[in-house]
Scaffold this motif. Structure first.
Motif, PDB file in Angstrom:
ATOM      1  N   ALA A 135      17.618 -37.939 -59.363  1.00 30.54           N
ATOM      2  CA  ALA A 135      17.193 -36.158 -58.316  1.00 30.54           C
ATOM      3  C   ALA A 135      16.351 -37.227 -57.556  1.00 30.54           C
ATOM      4  CB  ALA A 135      17.014 -34.820 -59.761  1.00 30.54           C
ATOM      5  N   LEU A 136      14.682 -37.439 -57.631  1.00 31.54           N
ATOM      6  CA  LEU A 136      13.796 -37.535 -56.484  1.00 31.54           C
ATOM      7  C   LEU A 136      14.827 -38.662 -55.884  1.00 31.54           C
ATOM      8  CD1 LEU A 136      10.869 -38.701 -59.265  1.00 31.54           C
ATOM      9  CD2 LEU A 136      11.383 -36.643 -57.265  1.00 31.54           C
ATOM     10  N   THR A 137      15.482 -40.051 -56.225  1.00 29.60           N
ATOM     11  CA  THR A 137      15.720 -40.797 -55.581  1.00 29.60           C
ATOM     12  C   THR A 137      17.128 -40.163 -54.315  1.00 29.60           C
ATOM     13  OG1 THR A 137      16.093 -42.208 -57.312  1.00 29.60           O
ATOM     14  CG2 THR A 137      17.278 -42.812 -55.517  1.00 29.60           C
ATOM     15  N   LEU A 138      17.750 -38.960 -54.964  1.00 34.53           N
ATOM     16  CA  LEU A 138      19.028 -38.354 -54.022  1.00 34.53           C
ATOM     17  C   LEU A 138      18.316 -37.630 -52.786  1.00 34.53           C
ATOM     18  CD1 LEU A 138      21.587 -37.994 -54.075  1.00 34.53           C
ATOM     19  CD2 LEU A 138      20.713 -35.130 -54.961  1.00 34.53           C
ATOM     20  N   VAL A 139      16.983 -37.482 -52.835  1.00 40.43           N
ATOM     21  CA  VAL A 139      16.698 -36.740 -51.188  1.00 40.43           C
ATOM     22  C   VAL A 139      16.062 -38.288 -50.626  1.00 40.43           C
ATOM     23  CG1 VAL A 139      14.353 -36.285 -50.640  1.00 40.43           C
ATOM     24  CG2 VAL A 139      14.887 -35.149 -52.969  1.00 40.43           C
ATOM     25  N   PRO A 140      15.427 -39.581 -50.577  1.00 40.02           N
ATOM     26  CA  PRO A 140      15.478 -40.076 -49.208  1.00 40.02           C
ATOM     27  C   PRO A 140      16.337 -41.096 -48.860  1.00 40.02           C
ATOM     28  CG  PRO A 140      14.352 -41.274 -51.208  1.00 40.02           C
ATOM     29  CD  PRO A 140      14.689 -39.723 -51.758  1.00 40.02           C
ATOM     30  N   ALA A 141      17.825 -40.883 -49.691  1.00 33.32           N
ATOM     31  CA  ALA A 141      18.732 -41.489 -50.070  1.00 33.32           C
ATOM     32  C   ALA A 141      19.444 -40.450 -48.708  1.00 33.32           C
ATOM     33  CB  ALA A 141      19.769 -41.899 -50.472  1.00 33.32           C
ATOM     34  N   LEU A 142      19.303 -39.299 -49.382  1.00 34.16           N
ATOM     35  CA  LEU A 142      20.326 -37.714 -47.879  1.00 34.16           C
ATOM     36  C   LEU A 142      20.050 -38.090 -46.560  1.00 34.16           C
ATOM     37  CD1 LEU A 142      21.229 -35.135 -50.589  1.00 34.16           C
ATOM     38  CD2 LEU A 142      22.330 -36.801 -49.451  1.00 34.16           C
ATOM     39  N   VAL A 143      17.976 -38.354 -46.670  1.00 27.50           N
ATOM     40  CA  VAL A 143      18.205 -38.451 -45.884  1.00 27.50           C
ATOM     41  C   VAL A 143      18.278 -39.129 -44.362  1.00 27.50           C
ATOM     42  CG1 VAL A 143      15.263 -38.832 -44.546  1.00 27.50           C
ATOM     43  CG2 VAL A 143      15.507 -36.901 -46.425  1.00 27.50           C
ATOM     44  N   VAL A 144      18.009 -40.744 -45.076  1.00 29.23           N
ATOM     45  CA  VAL A 144      18.705 -41.493 -44.131  1.00 29.23           C
ATOM     46  C   VAL A 144      19.902 -41.531 -43.908  1.00 29.23           C
ATOM     47  CG1 VAL A 144      19.383 -44.180 -44.670  1.00 29.23           C
ATOM     48  CG2 VAL A 144      17.389 -43.392 -45.588  1.00 29.23           C
ATOM     49  N   LEU A 145      20.441 -41.147 -45.031  1.00 28.98           N
ATOM     50  CA  LEU A 145      22.069 -40.606 -44.154  1.00 28.98           C
ATOM     51  C   LEU A 145      22.187 -39.691 -43.472  1.00 28.98           C
ATOM     52  CD1 LEU A 145      25.291 -41.160 -45.209  1.00 28.98           C
ATOM     53  CD2 LEU A 145      25.312 -39.578 -47.068  1.00 28.98           C
ATOM     54  N   GLU A 146      21.523 -38.724 -43.850  1.00 32.88           N
ATOM     55  CA  GLU A 146      22.198 -37.740 -42.491  1.00 32.88           C
ATOM     56  C   GLU A 146      21.210 -38.119 -40.914  1.00 32.88           C
ATOM     57  OE1 GLU A 146      20.047 -34.119 -40.451  1.00 32.88           O
ATOM     58  OE2 GLU A 146      19.177 -35.710 -41.161  1.00 32.88           O
ATOM     59  N   ARG A 147      19.922 -38.998 -40.643  1.00 38.09           N
ATOM     60  CA  ARG A 147      19.845 -39.540 -39.758  1.00 38.09           C
ATOM     61  C   ARG A 147      21.200 -40.707 -39.090  1.00 38.09           C
ATOM     62  NH1 ARG A 147      14.889 -37.607 -37.182  1.00 38.09           N
ATOM     63  NH2 ARG A 147      14.805 -35.988 -38.998  1.00 38.09           N
ATOM     64  N   LYS A 148      21.426 -41.339 -39.945  1.00 39.96           N
ATOM     65  CA  LYS A 148      22.218 -42.672 -39.792  1.00 39.96           C
ATOM     66  C   LYS A 148      23.868 -41.446 -39.321  1.00 39.96           C
ATOM     67  CE  LYS A 148      24.916 -46.258 -39.564  1.00 39.96           C
ATOM     68  NZ  LYS A 148      24.253 -47.468 -38.893  1.00 39.96           N
ATOM     69  N   VAL A 149      24.375 -40.555 -39.986  1.00 37.23           N
ATOM     70  CA  VAL A 149      24.954 -39.471 -39.879  1.00 37.23           C
ATOM     71  C   VAL A 149      24.948 -38.724 -37.578  1.00 37.23           C
ATOM     72  CG1 VAL A 149      26.942 -37.690 -39.679  1.00 37.23           C
ATOM     73  CG2 VAL A 149      26.437 -39.485 -41.666  1.00 37.23           C
ATOM     74  N   GLN A 150      23.443 -38.622 -38.049  1.00 37.76           N
ATOM     75  CA  GLN A 150      23.317 -37.516 -36.467  1.00 37.76           C
ATOM     76  C   GLN A 150      23.403 -38.916 -35.686  1.00 37.76           C
ATOM     77  OE1 GLN A 150      22.943 -34.812 -35.598  1.00 37.76           O
ATOM     78  NE2 GLN A 150      22.930 -34.310 -37.968  1.00 37.76           N
TER      79      GLN A 150
END
Lengths: 97, 97
Positions: free
Chosen positions: B72-87
């Protein structure tokens, strides 16, 4: 746990291990091909390679085969990315901050 | 395993889990600050976020607390990086190939 896990749960675990292990390979390929390490965090790859090395040693000490295999496999692309990042910093193509 | 693990081995396991979990935070911070996602592999973050989501569900199904927390903790930064990449891809500041 004393009861064997239901098969779909075991398969989910193996699927999860396969996905997280495989995920570092496209990053290593991209980093080697593009040579662009500026967006890559040195601290991430230092902590991560140290972490999966520790996971691998933990797997060896507990006799956990899948843990050893998954971490040994993940170590390869992680070390490739780390090596490229360090090389870029040394050549001055990338900066720490 | 039937025997409890020796304390140093258990600590090594927790140390390993802490290192791999923490490692994604400096990457997320760097990516958010710099906005530079060109060196980041979209495929890595797609596979990785899918993988740790599967690990978390596996942890829920097997009642493994540390596995749930770590993923659950690792999901937070991983989703942040993924969201920035997609943006970045959407804005045209980054390309898929």
């Amino acid at each position: 746990m004393t009861q064997p896990l239901p098969m779909p749960v075991t398969l989910l675990g193996y699927g999860a291990a396969t996905l997280t292990t495989l995920s570092f390979f496209p990053q290593a390929i991209k980093t080697v091909r593009s040579g662009d390490t500026r967006g890559i965090s040195l601290r991430m790859y230092l902590l991560f390679t140290l972490g999966i090395t520790a996971w691998g040693i933990y797997g060896l000490l507990t006799g956990d085969g899948p843990l050893i295999v998954a971490n040994a496999l993940t170590l390869v692309p992680a070390l490739v990315v780390l090596e490229r990042k360090v090389q870029s910093l040394r050549r001055g193509d990338d900066r720490l901050w």
